[in-house]
Design an enzyme around this catalytic site. Structure first.
Site, mmCIF file in Angstrom:
data_model
loop_
_atom_site.group_PDB
_atom_site.id
_atom_site.type_symbol
_atom_site.label_atom_id
_atom_site.label_comp_id
_atom_site.label_asym_id
_atom_site.label_seq_id
_atom_site.Cartn_x
_atom_site.Cartn_y
_atom_site.Cartn_z
ATOM 1 N N ALA A 1 60.554 37.626 57.018
ATOM 2 C CA ALA A 1 60.837 37.345 58.432
ATOM 3 C C ALA A 1 59.550 37.012 59.176
ATOM 4 C CB ALA A 1 61.536 38.536 59.082
ATOM 5 N N TYR A 2 58.475 37.719 58.883
ATOM 6 C CA TYR A 2 57.196 37.440 59.538
ATOM 7 C C TYR A 2 56.736 36.025 59.185
ATOM 8 C CZ TYR A 2 52.364 37.681 61.010
ATOM 9 O OH TYR A 2 51.172 37.414 61.614
ATOM 10 N N GLY A 3 56.740 35.695 57.899
ATOM 11 C CA GLY A 3 56.334 34.355 57.480
ATOM 12 C C GLY A 3 57.195 33.272 58.106
#
Length: 152
Positions: A75-77
């Site tokens: 999700a961060y990426g």
């Protein structure tokens, strides 16, 4: 939490940039002294009653923003991957208003997200070597941000 990461990094960038652009476009600043006098300058030859907008927006990229993998942090990426595209598009859209939109890359910074869960001793050693404290990253990045000029 996937929703929180996407809302912070992706939607926060979009909404924050949109709000900043709106404010910057509504704020008018006087031209430089040469332009105020109504004389020709290298960039324009306009009268003293005209003003120009000016400002900068700095969007923060991160791991994933250059297409690299982010194992354990999909999700961060995914939230950081669109930052360069958003920034380039907004820079093009705001160029005539003399608003610069830029990407900053502070590098690895020790944040709650980075240290979430229970990192292994090996991970903690790597973070200790590679990651900077937020105040250290800010001390390096902020002076460089202040020196940025709007490219025409």
């Amino acid at each position: 939490d996937i929703k929180a990461v996407l809302e912070t990094n992706l939607l926060g960038t979009l909404y924050g940039s949109r709000a900043a652009i709106k404010v910057m476009k509504s704020c008018r600043q006087p031209l430089n002294k040469q332009q105020e006098a109504g004389t020709k300058s290298s960039s324009s030859s306009i009268g003293s009653n005209i003003t120009t907008t000016k400002g900068h927006i700095f969007n923060v990229d991160g791991s994933g923003s250059r297409g690299n993998r982010t194992p354990g942090s999909a999700a961060y990426g995914a939230s950081k991957a669109p930052i360069p595209q958003i920034t380039a598009t907004l820079a093009k859209e705001t160029a005539e208003a003399n608003i610069g939109v830029h990407v900053i890359s502070p590098g690895m910074v020790t944040t709650d997200l980075l240290l979430r869960g229970k990192p292994s001793q090996g991970s903690l050693r790597i973070f200790n070597i590679l990651a900077e404290k937020p105040e250290t990253a800010a001390a390096w990045v902020v002076p460089r941000m202040r020196g940025v000029a709007v490219a025409r």
